[in-house]
Design a protein around this motif. Structure first.
Motif, short mmCIF file in Angstrom:
data_model
loop_
_atom_site.label_atom_id
_atom_site.label_comp_id
_atom_site.label_asym_id
_atom_site.label_seq_id
_atom_site.Cartn_x
_atom_site.Cartn_y
_atom_site.Cartn_z
N VAL A 109 -6.68 -0.96 17.73
CA VAL A 109 -8.21 -1.11 17.61
C VAL A 109 -8.35 0.02 17.31
CG1 VAL A 109 -10.31 -1.78 18.46
CG2 VAL A 109 -8.71 -3.00 19.24
N GLY A 110 -9.42 0.70 16.15
CA GLY A 110 -9.64 1.53 15.62
C GLY A 110 -8.67 2.39 14.97
N GLU A 111 -7.98 2.34 15.01
CA GLU A 111 -6.93 2.97 13.92
C GLU A 111 -6.80 2.75 12.33
OE1 GLU A 111 -2.84 3.83 16.49
OE2 GLU A 111 -2.79 2.40 15.78
N ILE A 112 -6.49 3.38 11.37
CA ILE A 112 -7.04 3.24 10.52
C ILE A 112 -5.50 3.22 9.15
CG2 ILE A 112 -7.72 3.91 7.66
CD1 ILE A 112 -10.12 5.45 9.80
N SER A 113 -5.21 2.77 8.43
CA SER A 113 -3.84 2.70 8.08
C SER A 113 -3.67 3.27 6.60
CB SER A 113 -4.28 0.78 6.73
OG SER A 113 -4.79 1.09 5.68
N ASN A 114 -2.72 3.82 6.44
CA ASN A 114 -2.19 4.75 5.46
C ASN A 114 -3.69 4.14 4.10
OD1 ASN A 114 -0.66 5.99 7.23
ND2 ASN A 114 1.04 5.14 6.79
N ASN A 115 -3.18 5.04 3.51
CA ASN A 115 -3.57 4.42 1.99
C ASN A 115 -2.59 3.97 0.98
OD1 ASN A 115 -5.27 5.02 -0.22
ND2 ASN A 115 -5.24 6.96 -0.61
N THR A 116 -3.14 2.73 0.42
CA THR A 116 -1.71 1.77 -0.57
C THR A 116 -2.24 1.02 -1.52
OG1 THR A 116 -1.18 0.94 1.92
CG2 THR A 116 -0.62 0.05 0.18
N LEU A 117 -1.78 1.02 -2.44
CA LEU A 117 -1.71 0.69 -4.14
C LEU A 117 -1.21 -0.38 -4.10
CD1 LEU A 117 -2.61 2.10 -7.08
CD2 LEU A 117 0.10 2.01 -7.15
N VAL A 118 -2.58 -0.97 -4.04
CA VAL A 118 -2.34 -2.95 -4.29
C VAL A 118 -3.13 -3.31 -5.71
CG1 VAL A 118 -4.09 -4.76 -3.76
CG2 VAL A 118 -3.70 -2.53 -2.46
N THR A 119 -2.28 -4.26 -6.36
CA THR A 119 -2.10 -4.84 -7.86
C THR A 119 -2.54 -6.28 -7.02
OG1 THR A 119 -0.67 -3.37 -8.59
CG2 THR A 119 -1.37 -5.62 -9.56
N ASP A 120 -4.01 -6.67 -7.71
CA ASP A 120 -4.53 -7.20 -7.18
C ASP A 120 -4.26 -9.35 -8.46
OD1 ASP A 120 -6.88 -8.06 -9.94
OD2 ASP A 120 -8.10 -7.36 -8.97
N PRO A 121 -4.35 -10.13 -7.85
CA PRO A 121 -4.08 -10.93 -9.03
C PRO A 121 -4.26 -10.94 -10.26
CG PRO A 121 -4.80 -12.05 -7.04
CD PRO A 121 -5.54 -10.83 -6.89
N THR A 122 -5.22 -10.33 -10.78
CA THR A 122 -5.69 -10.07 -12.04
C THR A 122 -4.79 -8.92 -12.18
OG1 THR A 122 -7.65 -8.77 -12.36
CG2 THR A 122 -7.85 -11.52 -11.85
N ASP A 123 -4.17 -8.31 -12.03
CA ASP A 123 -3.33 -6.92 -12.43
C ASP A 123 -3.95 -5.96 -11.87
OD1 ASP A 123 -1.05 -8.58 -12.36
OD2 ASP A 123 -1.53 -8.93 -14.17
N LYS A 124 -5.41 -5.97 -11.71
CA LYS A 124 -5.59 -4.91 -11.62
C LYS A 124 -5.47 -3.96 -10.43
CE LYS A 124 -10.07 -6.81 -13.58
NZ LYS A 124 -11.49 -7.30 -13.26
N GLN A 125 -5.29 -2.70 -10.34
CA GLN A 125 -5.00 -2.05 -9.26
C GLN A 125 -5.36 -1.36 -8.48
OE1 GLN A 125 -2.16 0.70 -11.47
NE2 GLN A 125 -0.31 -0.80 -10.43
N TYR A 126 -6.12 -0.67 -7.73
CA TYR A 126 -6.75 0.11 -6.43
C TYR A 126 -6.10 0.37 -5.13
CZ TYR A 126 -7.56 -4.50 -4.19
OH TYR A 126 -7.29 -5.21 -3.74
N TYR A 127 -6.81 2.09 -5.00
CA TYR A 127 -6.15 1.99 -3.76
C TYR A 127 -6.86 1.17 -2.18
CZ TYR A 127 -2.77 5.07 -5.97
OH TYR A 127 -1.61 5.26 -6.32
N ARG A 128 -6.63 1.24 -1.44
CA ARG A 128 -7.17 0.85 -0.06
C ARG A 128 -6.35 0.73 1.25
NH1 ARG A 128 -6.27 -5.50 1.32
NH2 ARG A 128 -8.16 -6.44 1.06
#
Length: 454
Positions: free
Chosen positions: A368-387
């Motif tokens: 609880v309270g911890e934050i994930s590493n920055n991750t590159l995501v590709t959504d179902p429409t092939d758009k990419q973003y960092y999360r």
């Protein structure tokens, strides 16, 4: 277990071998491999075997499964499909191909490459693999859509939920697994006006080539990024009820026969449409989709921006929620401080039942309270973003409690009521549908009266 078997059918049978045989081929005599027929749909011994193999692959204790239970669930699936055809339920090739794309992507994740998947299923090519899976995927989606039609009007009141919960013996209350609540921040790479214009210019160039005599279908093979229609030369048949995005249908229904649209934008990218024929309420058309893509520099800039924001949050210069409201570019979660909700609108996710495996990998080991590493995501429409994702709360495994787990109990209660509706529908339709059960399964104690003799 019934829900498990239906999930196996929808997500697994699309990756087992499929044989289409007309019901007229079935007789009272034993036909090699055929164990059941429902309407025009056949069930083979290999279907049961493959379902059992795939159940083992999921880690399910198959010692609890009988071949009679598996056959019963397969019979249900065929009955739903048979009735979906009778009811003229619409399912476009785009929807089938889109669903199949997701399944093949998951297979590739497990196998390492598409070549490994093709080899595993003993196919000569990727095209043969898709052709094999198309019919079974379509059949399963039709069955699912038929069930959706049956239960779409089923609702449940708070009092019915309470009554459902109170009927559960205290020593039989279900266990709710470890749950988490979480929030996200998303930064998307910029796509410049110049990049968008380059796509529009390319589509205008293609459009002019077709006007000057080039084949639209050949241009689809060369340029389109719509996986669902490349193999058909971009061909779709749609009407106003077809589940395409509004912008696409608006343009399609504004065209005359033989006309090619100018480039236009949807959430999927930029398109051009050639309207080939108008058949009553239906349009036969072809389209080309090209998606503007961020540059490597834009991706790196988005990553750096989110990395820096993550450091600010860790240094307590800003809270995660405030950072989400100010900087996140995910409109669905931005205003709530990044809070993630499941499909039912519930903020709690049962950890071991999360469908998004990438998200699961990001958060499964966080406190609880911890934050994930920055991750590159590709959504179902092939758009990419960092999360990045923060765990805001954890709820340990516990027996279901009416007040604490109301949404989960509501879900189970509603499913129970829906299953009652479906069960009655199955019983009614078995009476009026051609059913054949092989002699080897005549002694099965089916939940539904498939044998028509009890």
């Amino acid at each position: 277990m019934k829900l498990f078997l239906k999930n196996i059918l929808m997500t697994v049978l699309a990756v087992v071998s499929f044989v289409s045989v007309q019901a007229q081929q079935a007789t009272k005599k034993r036909i090699d491999g055929v164990v059941g027929v429902v309407g025009n749909y056949v069930i083979l011994d290999s279907d049961i075997n493959n379902t059992l193999i795939q159940a083992k692959a999921t880690g399910y204790d198959t010692a609890k499964l009988t071949r009679c239970e598996l056959l019963g669930t397969l019979l249900e699936n065929k009955l739903f499909t048979h009735q979906a055809i009778q009811d003229s339920i619409v399912l476009t090739d785009e929807e089938v191909n889109s669903y199949m794309d997701g399944q093949i992507d998951r297979m590739v994740e497990q196998a390492g490459s598409i070549d490994n998947v093709v080899q595993f299923y003993n196919k000569k090519s990727y095209e043969e693999l898709r052709e094999t899976f198309f019919d079974i995927t379509k059949e399963n989606l039709l069955a699912s859509r038929m069930q959706d039609k049956l239960i779409k009007e089923v609702t449940i009141t708070p009092e019915e939920i309470r009554q459902f919960y109170n009927k559960i013996p205290k020593d039989s209350l279900p266990m709710v697994g470890d749950q988490i609540e979480m929030a996200e921040i998303v930064i998307k790479p910029e796509i410049t006006k110049e990049q968008r214009q380059a796509v529009i210019d390319k589509l205008n160039e293609i459009r002019q080539d077709v006007i000057d005599g080039s084949s639209f279908a050949s241009k689809v093979y060369m340029y389109s990024e719509d996986k669902g229609s490349i193999q058909t030369g971009g061909l779709y048949t749609i009407d106003k009820k077809t589940q395409f995005v509004k912008e696409f249908k608006d343009v399609a229904f504004s065209l005359r026969e033989g006309e090619i649209s100018k480039p236009f934008e949807t959430e999927h990218g930029y398109h051009i449409i050639l309207l080939e024929k108008i058949k009553g309420k239906d349009l036969e058309l072809r389209h080309i989709l090209i998606k503007p893509k961020p540059t490597a520099e834009a991706l790196e800039k988005a990553k750096t921006t989110l990395d820096e924001l993550r450091i600010r949050i860790l240094n307590k210069e800003i809270t995660f929620a405030d950072a989400a409201r100010q900087y996140s570019e995910q409109k669905e979660t931005k205003q709530s401080g990044g809070i993630l909700l499941d499909r039912s609108g519930e903020s709690r996710f049962e950890l071991n039942k999360m469908e998004d495996r990438m998200l699961y990998e990001m958060v499964s080991n966080l406190k609880v309270g911890e934050i994930s590493n920055n991750t590159l995501v590709t959504d179902p429409t092939d758009k990419q973003y960092y999360r990045i994702v923060q765990i805001t709360n954890k709820i340990p495994q516990h027996l279901a409690d009416f007040s604490k787990d109301y949404m989960q109990i509501r879900y189970v209660a509603l499913k129970s009521k829906q299953n009652e509706v479906i069960g009655k529908w199955i019983a009614d339709h078995i009476k009026d549908t051609y059913i054949y059960i092989n002699d080897d399964y005549q002694n099965c104690n089916f939940k539904s009266n498939w044998l028509k003799n009890r």
